[in-house]
Write an enzyme that holds these catalytic residues in place. Structure first.
Site, short mmCIF file in Angstrom:
data_model
loop_
_atom_site.label_atom_id
_atom_site.label_comp_id
_atom_site.label_asym_id
_atom_site.label_seq_id
_atom_site.Cartn_x
_atom_site.Cartn_y
_atom_site.Cartn_z
N GLU A 253 8.45 50.50 17.72
CA GLU A 253 8.56 51.45 18.85
C GLU A 253 7.24 52.08 19.21
O GLU A 253 6.52 52.56 18.34
CB GLU A 253 9.49 52.62 18.46
CG GLU A 253 10.92 52.25 18.21
CD GLU A 253 11.78 53.50 17.96
OE1 GLU A 253 11.21 54.62 17.90
OE2 GLU A 253 13.00 53.34 17.85
N TYR B 245 13.14 61.27 16.99
CA TYR B 245 12.98 59.90 17.46
C TYR B 245 13.98 58.93 16.84
O TYR B 245 13.85 57.72 16.99
CB TYR B 245 11.49 59.49 17.33
CG TYR B 245 10.72 60.30 18.36
CD1 TYR B 245 10.56 59.83 19.66
CD2 TYR B 245 10.32 61.61 18.08
CE1 TYR B 245 9.98 60.62 20.64
CE2 TYR B 245 9.73 62.41 19.05
CZ TYR B 245 9.57 61.91 20.33
OH TYR B 245 9.02 62.70 21.31
N HIS C 181 6.12 52.12 2.76
CA HIS C 181 6.20 53.07 3.89
C HIS C 181 5.50 54.40 3.61
O HIS C 181 6.14 55.45 3.56
CB HIS C 181 7.67 53.29 4.30
CG HIS C 181 8.30 52.06 4.89
ND1 HIS C 181 9.43 52.10 5.65
CD2 HIS C 181 7.93 50.75 4.85
CE1 HIS C 181 9.75 50.86 6.02
NE2 HIS C 181 8.86 50.03 5.54
N GLN D 170 2.53 48.66 -0.48
CA GLN D 170 1.91 49.07 0.77
C GLN D 170 1.01 50.28 0.61
O GLN D 170 0.48 50.81 1.58
CB GLN D 170 3.00 49.35 1.82
CG GLN D 170 3.84 48.12 2.13
CD GLN D 170 5.08 48.43 2.97
OE1 GLN D 170 5.35 49.58 3.32
NE2 GLN D 170 5.85 47.41 3.28
CA LIG Z 1 13.26 55.66 17.51
#
Ligand SMILES: [Ca+2]
Length: 403
Positions: A274, A284, A179, A111
């Site tokens: 999200e 988060y 990522h 990625q």
């Molecule tokens: Ca979250």
């Protein structure tokens, strides 16, 4: 004869029985985590708008290398990044110039690659651009941000990067190919938000919760890469002062809203993409709190969707859309999309339009483009431009309301 109930019909019937008015939903496939429930009404599977938006599409540029990001230059041409580590200028007619010289080496495995690009707020006078990339380093790689001066020759779409400086490095370095994030967004005061990933694997991903680590964070820096003095953790011992928010997974979408506030969309695991509005110092949740399940189907951590001191997403998707790129819409071409985010979908293979009322999503609409969408921008003409990636090459598609 066996009657197989249609899921959409079942959803409509249940909402008709429970709630009176009947609204269709975009997503009709079963969730990966059927036992999880939203924290509030409208947090997932919002109704479609009363009227579907009619669009027409036109391929603006074809046969481009596998792109990752696009920005409009002030004269209407496009500056694009190619994942393998190249930058090009594409004319309004869709012709790509040769590789811009001076782009640093990137680690484009998996990625990784040359990722996002942003023009400095004073680009017209300074010529400065900022870009993020998977930087090859001793012991592995990591997401870094560089600044450079783009010297162009508009006549033949050529360009050169001069005075390339790496201004920020996500740490720690990790030896992996997943990522990296990332998006770069300039805020209204010229501050630069940088979104990254948490490097995916079980061992590094827990560092998304650690303010001494740069994995799984949003950063807020100045144009030299330094932390802003009013960042939330500048006075916290052991914390990285560049951190703005924590507990993120892999953020490949970010944009400001009409009030200049940062919003992001992050990739969830199997389920759990999200939409968030990251605020200073807030957590988060990842990987302790998430909607969806691991790729194996197993719960992630304790499999919980709520925890004290962690923020709920504004909206989530299960199954995933696989978000990459987003733009805030307030143009004239699509009045119905005023105050919406238009999000690129890799798995959704099109645009995902979420309409906002205040900070809540009120409806979700999909615009199929039959291609993985990697980036989304709004042109000065109010049309939406989608950068696709299919089989290692890319198109730029103009989405307008005309025919
Ligand atoms: Ca979250």
């Amino acid at each position: 004869m066996i009657h197989i109930p249609n899921l959409l019909t079942a959803t409509l019937l249940s909402s008709a029985l429970l709630a009176g008015p009947v609204f269709a939903q975009v997503e009709t496939a079963p969730p990966n985590a059927p036992d999880q429930t939203p924290a509030f009404e409208g947090q997932t599977r919002a109704p479609t708008p009363a009227e579907a938006t009619a669009v027409s599409t036109e391929v603006v540029a074809d046969g481009l290398p596998h792109l990752w990001a696009m920005e409009f230059l002030p004269d209407g041409r496009m500056l694009v990044t190619a994942k393998a580590g190249a930058m090009h200028i594409v004319s309004e007619a869709g012709n790509a110039g040769p590789e811009i010289t001076g782009v640093p080496e990137v680690d484009s495995r998996g990625q990784g690659g040359l990722l996002d690009v942003a023009l400095a707020p004073d680009f017209e006078t300074s010529g400065l651009i900022y870009f993020s990339f998977s930087e090859p380093r001793d012991g592995g790689n990591g997401t870094s941000v560089a600044s450079a001066k783009l010297v162009q020759d508009p006549g033949n779409n050529t360009g050169a990067l001069e005075d390339v400086k790496v201004i920020f490095q996500q740490t720690p370095t990790y030896n992996g190919d997943k990522h990296f994030g990332s998006r770069l967004v300039f805020g209204p005061e010229g501050e630069l938000y940088v979104t990254v990933g948490e490097r995916s694997d079980v061992e590094p991903r827990v560092q998304a919760q650690d303010i001494g680590s740069g994995l799984g964070k949003t950063f807020r820096i100045d144009v030299t890469g330094a932390a802003l003095t009013d960042n939330p953790f500048v006075d916290t011992e052991g914390a990285l002062p560049e951190i703005w928010s924590l507990g993120h997974r892999n953020m490949q979408s970010a944009a400001l809203d009409g009030e200049g506030r940062l919003w992001t969309v992050e990739h969830g695991p199997k389920g759990g993409d999200e939409l968030n509005r990251p605020e200073a110092g807030k957590n988060y949740g990842w990987p302790e709190v998430t909607y969806g399940v691991d790729y194996s189907g197993a719960p992630i951590g304790e499999g919980i969707t709520e925890k004290a001191e962690t923020e709920q997403p504004v909206y989530y998707w299960d199954p995933v859309i696989a978000p990459s790129g987003m733009a805030y819409y307030e143009g004239a071409e699509f009045p119905a999309w005023d105050n919406s985010f238009i999000i690129g979908g890799l798995v959704a293979q099109g645009l995902v339009v979420v309409h906002l009322d205040g900070d809540q999503v009120t409806s979700e609409e999909r615009i199929p483009l039959q291609a993985r969408v990697r980036d989304v921008k709004v042109g000065t003409d109010g049309a939406v431009y989608a950068v696709t990636e299919n089989s290692g090459s890319s198109q730029i598609i103009r989405v307008s309301s005309g025919s």
